[in-house]
Design an enzyme around this catalytic site. Structure first.
Site, PDB file in Angstrom:
ATOM      1  N   GLU A 138       9.484  59.280  -4.063  1.00  0.00           N
ATOM      2  CA  GLU A 138       9.421  60.695  -3.667  1.00  0.00           C
ATOM      3  C   GLU A 138       8.231  61.399  -4.318  1.00  0.00           C
ATOM      4  O   GLU A 138       7.603  62.265  -3.720  1.00  0.00           O
ATOM      5  CB  GLU A 138      10.708  61.418  -4.081  1.00  0.00           C
ATOM      6  CG  GLU A 138      11.895  61.034  -3.225  1.00  0.00           C
ATOM      7  CD  GLU A 138      13.217  61.492  -3.800  1.00  0.00           C
ATOM      8  OE1 GLU A 138      14.189  61.581  -3.058  1.00  0.00           O
ATOM      9  OE2 GLU A 138      13.293  61.747  -5.029  1.00  0.00           O
ATOM     10  N   GLU A 188      19.322  52.652 -11.652  1.00  0.00           N
ATOM     11  CA  GLU A 188      19.569  52.033 -10.349  1.00  0.00           C
ATOM     12  C   GLU A 188      21.046  51.954 -10.056  1.00  0.00           C
ATOM     13  O   GLU A 188      21.493  52.129  -8.920  1.00  0.00           O
ATOM     14  CB  GLU A 188      18.967  50.615 -10.298  1.00  0.00           C
ATOM     15  CG  GLU A 188      19.054  49.956  -8.932  1.00  0.00           C
ATOM     16  CD  GLU A 188      20.223  48.984  -8.758  1.00  0.00           C
ATOM     17  OE1 GLU A 188      20.264  48.280  -7.743  1.00  0.00           O
ATOM     18  OE2 GLU A 188      21.128  48.918  -9.648  1.00  0.00           O
ATOM     19  N   HIS A 206      29.222  43.491 -12.891  1.00  0.00           N
ATOM     20  CA  HIS A 206      29.575  44.861 -13.293  1.00  0.00           C
ATOM     21  C   HIS A 206      30.746  44.931 -14.279  1.00  0.00           C
ATOM     22  O   HIS A 206      31.370  45.987 -14.414  1.00  0.00           O
ATOM     23  CB  HIS A 206      29.863  45.748 -12.078  1.00  0.00           C
ATOM     24  CG  HIS A 206      28.627  46.134 -11.320  1.00  0.00           C
ATOM     25  ND1 HIS A 206      28.588  47.180 -10.424  1.00  0.00           N
ATOM     26  CD2 HIS A 206      27.357  45.625 -11.325  1.00  0.00           C
ATOM     27  CE1 HIS A 206      27.357  47.275  -9.905  1.00  0.00           C
ATOM     28  NE2 HIS A 206      26.598  46.335 -10.436  1.00  0.00           N
TER      29      HIS A 206
END
Lengths: 749, 749
Positions: free
Chosen positions: B441, B429, B558
């Site tokens: 998809e 992700e 992060h």
């Protein structure tokens, strides 16, 4: 002792009473007292939810279909010209509404939906023509304005002049050349013959390619005007004289002219992907593609003979020769020693006007009793070019007979289908499937989510020889079942299935020799349903014995001779083929609406995928692909996955059918899998340049390789351009679609 | 007489026996003999098909959710770095599989699905850096390679060097300029200040625009390299010293660097719209858009201070000033009298490598009992940048606790949901929602046809103050219901609903003051579900008190400081906010899976449409549109139609709920209407330039006008370009979508 015996009597009586009371008790307990809250009475819907198709009722429907009523319908429908948006068309809208609202034989509901659509008409004040003119401008020949009046009908002032709808106005003038069918290769051939096409007028015959394409191709070579005619070799089994043609036979008279929409796309040209309402955004006219860029006009073969038989220049190749009774020379220009002079030029005079007009769909509804949110859609267009007895009124006459019988059964309380049935009388089909396309654009989500299938019956009877439907693979099985229940008309009736197999058959890897289901192109209103929305579709008709005629289509097609008289005398005297079409189309419709488990078959899609795979699995193609790092193995694997998923689903369905009372939601689940299978082949991003074409399997294809269209076209194009990336991309699109479709069929969880 | 009395006794006995026998008979008849074929026993599914949510069982679920287990989950999940495709990630795949396959607390099934995805990594042999070099090439400053080791975790050799994923390698060198947030307007402002940006290196702070956009914009002005840092003013409430930051508080230490994907699109970059399998077609790398065209590197604010506080040139505008403790000058280049020389240049050294790696999704399944073909999907990504305690492991820790409790209930035979539940642990992700996008998809048809809703819990707890979910309008009502049943942690518990309303509220035209549901952007894995497939989606989290912090996001985001210790000490000591999130997310999940009539609300979409309409219904906009022949009346009408269709549907639902035994197919019908409503807002042709964005209401928008995105952007663009055709076209697209959606809600036949 007496007492004792009396006692025994008492005891006997008591025992007997006891038995009686016990019995009464049992009876009371069983029948008079409802089961309590722990085990309550079954709700009223328990049985209706599982009710299956009633074969007797279906037989009853078929028995009630009357040939004479279809004949009368046709007489009424074709009594006057009813081109889209004209008064004749509007009167038919009212006729449809009144039939479908009839209190005794009507439907539950009928409504008119109006769109503002872009049409094209000739100017009644200034007729189009093809003329031959001298250097000084004097016209020494002019084509007929309309067909000859042979059976009164042609004299109707409402008969529209023959024209090429959407061809631009103009009066180009130049030397005439004969360009065969107007294919790209035809013009190339002329150039190879040393003919300079710049500034010329090309005369081409119908067939070989689309109407608009003849002019689009021509313009690329400098041609400035195009004339199109119908060669007797292509439509009349070479019959060209007045005595051999209508009203003496079904063949086209010399003055007959095929009208038509010169338009490669479908749907309203100004509003692609949007319903054509008053507020809708419209693209500028100059952005329209797929229509003639130069003036174009169709003529009959009588006039064409005058022009072509006077041409000078080298004789055309044998394959270009036709049946006008002379040698076809290529031109440019005329012989000096014939009707015209070498200096004579041809003038194409077109005064067409494009304008936005109101066009209506009429929608009829029979509400479903159990699953009203599942739609079986049945439709045909209403608009014609002239009287349109065959095209489209034969289909509408059949539809009205089906709705009469079904409507009566509903109104009498004898029947209500499990699923909803929607009948559509589409407007402006002749201009490019406009009414049906706008309908799919306006309700795209609803139709995609809920439609079981679309049944199209446009020209019901091309000829009265054999049944021959077209459709996508899931429709094959229900067509087979129905075709076994309907008999051919005449003295030696056989099932339509057998007659179909006799005329059109193939060897299936699953079933052996079976009737061959035709492929759906984009020739009628099924196109937006299948290509844009991915709805399982079929087109039902009776047709020719191909061994007995080479006619491209029935000869009076799109002419002023397509009249009730023509239909009644030559297409289907007695209307028994119409009756057979009404029976089978109605049979398919009722089966789709009433059968508990949808009669759609996923396994048959697997066979088609296999066939398409085999078309590309040739040594040289595989080698070619391998040389460019493209492998067909993923495609093969995807097809295997699909086939085993389809087999698995039908096994689960078979087990479900063995259950006495399957859960209605289990039934709905497998029905949804069957119904939505075809949707999984849609990819709206696969063919960005082809309006509406989103169906990976069914989209149009230019390549000669009869395989997946995107892959086939990319392959042929890569052979020229070297762009093998596109081949790999289209292979990915196909594999993704098949895997995606397989996942629809696999167990849901 | 005695006899007589004896006779009476006999009679009495006989009567009593008779009554007894009658009673026995009644009982036998009622209970022992099944009803015959005329009125057969109700099939076993009659009651299960109509079983509704069991509130006691739901309460039981919530009671079983344990904070300590979530804490232990988080400790395990964040015990080592687990960036996508690394060994740490692979170990978590195995952890997920083993938890979900646990015989006592596992799910029905768990599988791993692998994709070959395009990722980007720094080179461990050649670390990226931002350096200052003298004219002779000598480096006189170099940025830290990694974060400082403050709590052991940072010393782990598997901690990835800070980098800008997908930024190209290179070693550009030039004078430094300060470019604020790297917005287009920021670079324009520098040019207005007379600064020649050609050949410069720009230093920008995080925030204001997307990561990649800073470099994409920069390159347009001739900038050759970009440095990005986190300003203490944006993330730390201005705290900038080591003592004020972690491990002493939740604030970011001076050495902390935000990693991230510098990528404006989502999904695997080489395979847009196709699942990234081995055989899939991949676009050439040079066709990738939306990533930095020039080398880009993020640094911490300690290093940024060294660079920015040494800049020469004019002082930046007040709004550009930050909290590094000096005046921010614009540059170009450094002051001569500071750490560096005016001739010193900045070198951005990037050695990133892009490559295709294997990344897995793990899918868990609880099979639905009644409608297994309806999916409620719950997901979160698994991959982190470093240890990822908060992002994403807080969400995964919550998911594992929910699956443990639900799995146990299933394994013990206490519960099986009506509908199927799919749990997704998505891969990669952080690089751009890759795992979830590839999943959508690969199975686009199945998911579009069957998904009830998607629930995303990524960062479960940003901060432990208040519940605040985001979602599309149909999700609002179920979130409200659940939020009223879950209490805030701590000594004075109140319903999450009240606490949410306290911190985030709005005045609804229907309900008055209510909690305000956030809008979904594209920040986590819900994006492909909502934007590409049109599935009703929500994102659930606990978050800040916005009045107490101005942090852009939780400060360790992060960085190598996003560890278990950080989460345990500063984000949610005791893990009670995690517990509340698990309870409410599970509550919503169970409601969606078990409630007989789906708890989705169509009326709330009407309110949103009305709000969007009001944003564009301003005098000057309406006047502007009118001057270009664009009227908003069709839009207004479409919204009215939608609102009355929604009201009508909910009235029919209310009547259905009053029935004792509604038909299960009637229930399915209205559920399908609710479930598929959001799908009707999809138009894959509406935004051809925006990958995946097909949702007419929810697509991204550049314009400041908070209305329908296509319309808003076309309007702003027309004001500049004069292209009002586009405005009309986008208005048509919006009206068509709303009318199409309304038709989904209207009575089905």
């Amino acid at each position: 002792m007496v007492k004792c015996s009396k006692n025994w009597e008492y005891i006997l009586a008591a025992v007997l009473s006891g038995v009686g009371l016990l019995t009464i008790g049992i009876l009371l307990g069983h029948f008079a007292i409802p089961k309590g809250t722990d085990e309550p009475e079954a709700p009223s819907w328990v049985h209706s939810l599982l009710r299956d198709l009633d074969e007797d009722l279906l037989q009853d429907f078929m028995n009630q279909v009357e040939a004479t009523r279809i004949r009368e319908n046709l007489r009424t429908l074709s009594s006057q010209p009813h081109m889209a948006s004209t008064d004749g068309d509007k009167e038919l809208v009212q006729l449809l509404l009144s039939r479908w609202k009839d209190p005794k034989t009507g439907l539950d509901d009928a409504t008119e939906v109006v769109y503002d659509v872009f049409l094209s008409f000739p100017d009644s004040e200034r007729p189009n023509s093809v003329a031959v003119v001298l250097e000084n401008g004097t016209q020494i020949f002019i084509s007929r304005e309309k067909e000859e009046n042979l059976t009164v009908d042609q004299a109707d002032p409402r008969v529209v002049q023959p024209y090429a709808a959407y061809a631009p106005p103009g009066n180009p003038q130049g030397k005439l050349v004969y360009a065969n069918e107007g294919k790209l290769s035809d013009y190339e051939e002329l150039v190879r013959n040393g003919i300079d096409l710049n500034g010329t007028i090309a005369i081409t015959r119908y067939g070989g390619t689309g109407r608009a394409t003849k002019a689009i191709n021509a313009a690329k070579f400098g041609v400035i005007g195009v004339v199109v005619y119908t060669d007797p070799g292509d439509i009349n089994d070479k019959k060209a004289s007045a005595e051999e043609t209508y009203p003496y036979s079904w063949y086209l008279p010399p003055s007959g002219v095929e009208r038509g929409s010169y338009n490669n796309h479908f749907g309203d040209l100004l509003t692609p992907y949007y319903p054509a309402k008053d507020f809708t955004y419209r693209i500028p006219e100059d952005q329209i593609t797929g229509i003639p860029p130069i003036p174009t006009q169709p003529i009959g073969f009588e006039d064409a003979r005058t022009l072509i038989c006077s041409l000078t220049g080298p004789a055309a190749d044998d394959t270009w020769q036709g049946s006008l009774g002379c040698v076809y020379n290529l031109g440019p220009g005329f012989q000096d020693d014939g009707l015209f002079f070498n200096t004579s030029e041809v003038q194409v005079n077109v005064y067409n006007q494009r304008r936005i007009e109101k066009s209506s769909n009429v929608l009829g509804l029979i509400r479903g009793s159990v699953e009203p949110d599942r739609y079986v859609i049945y439709g045909n267009h209403r608009d014609s070019w002239v009287h349109g007895a065959i095209d489209p009124s034969s289909g509408t006459a059949v539809m009205l007979e089906i709705t009469r019988v079904l409507g009566k059964m509903v109104k009498e309380g004898k029947w209500r289908p499990r699923r909803s049935i929607i009948f559509g009388s589409w407007g402006a089909e002749e201009f490019g499937l406009i009414g049906s396309t706008e309908y799919t654009e306006e309700f795209f989500s609803k139709l995609q989510q809920r439609s079981v299938a679309y049944i199209n019956v446009d020209i019901a009877v091309f000829a009265n020889v054999t049944f021959r439907p077209q459709g996508t693979p899931p429709a094959q099985s229900v067509l087979f079942t129905a075709a076994k229940q309907v008999q051919t008309p005449g003295d030696n009736p056989i099932p339509l299935y057998d007659n179909w197999k006799l005329h059109y058959n193939r060897t299936s890897s699953i079933y052996g020799v079976i009737p061959s289901l035709g492929s759906l192109g984009a020739g009628s209103d099924y196109a937006p349903f299948v290509h844009y929305l991915g709805i399982t579709s079929m087109d039902i008709a009776y047709t020719y014995d191909k061994s007995k005629t080479s006619a491209r289509i029935y000869p009076a097609y799109h002419t002023a001779f397509d009249t009730f008289d023509y239909a009644d005398k030559f297409i289907d005297p007695g209307f028994t083929s119409h009756q057979a079409v009404a029976r089978i189309a109605g049979n398919v419709l009722v089966r789709l609406a009433d059968t508990l488990i949808l009669p759609l078959n996923a396994i048959d899609y697997g066979e088609m995928l296999e066939t398409l795979y085999k078309a590309v699995d040739h040594e040289y193609i595989v080698e070619d692909l391998k040389n460019h790092s493209v492998s067909l193995v993923p495609l093969q694997n995807a097809i295997s996955q699909f086939k085993s998923a389809a087999a698995g689903l039908h096994q689960r369905i078979a087990r479900l059918q063995e259950e006495a009372s399957p859960s209605p939601l289990q039934v709905r689940m497998v029905n949804d899998q069957l119904m939505l299978l075809e949707r999984a082949f849609l990819n709206p991003r696969a063919f960005p340049d082809k309006y509406y074409y989103s169906h990976i399997i069914m989209a149009s294809r230019s390549s000669f390789i009869a395989t997946f269209p995107g892959l086939a076209d990319a392959y042929i194009s890569a052979k020229k351009s070297g762009n093998w990336e596109d081949v790999h991309q289209h292979l990915t699109i196909v594999v993704q679609a098949i895997e995606n479709a397989a996942s629809i069929l696999e167990p849901v969880a």
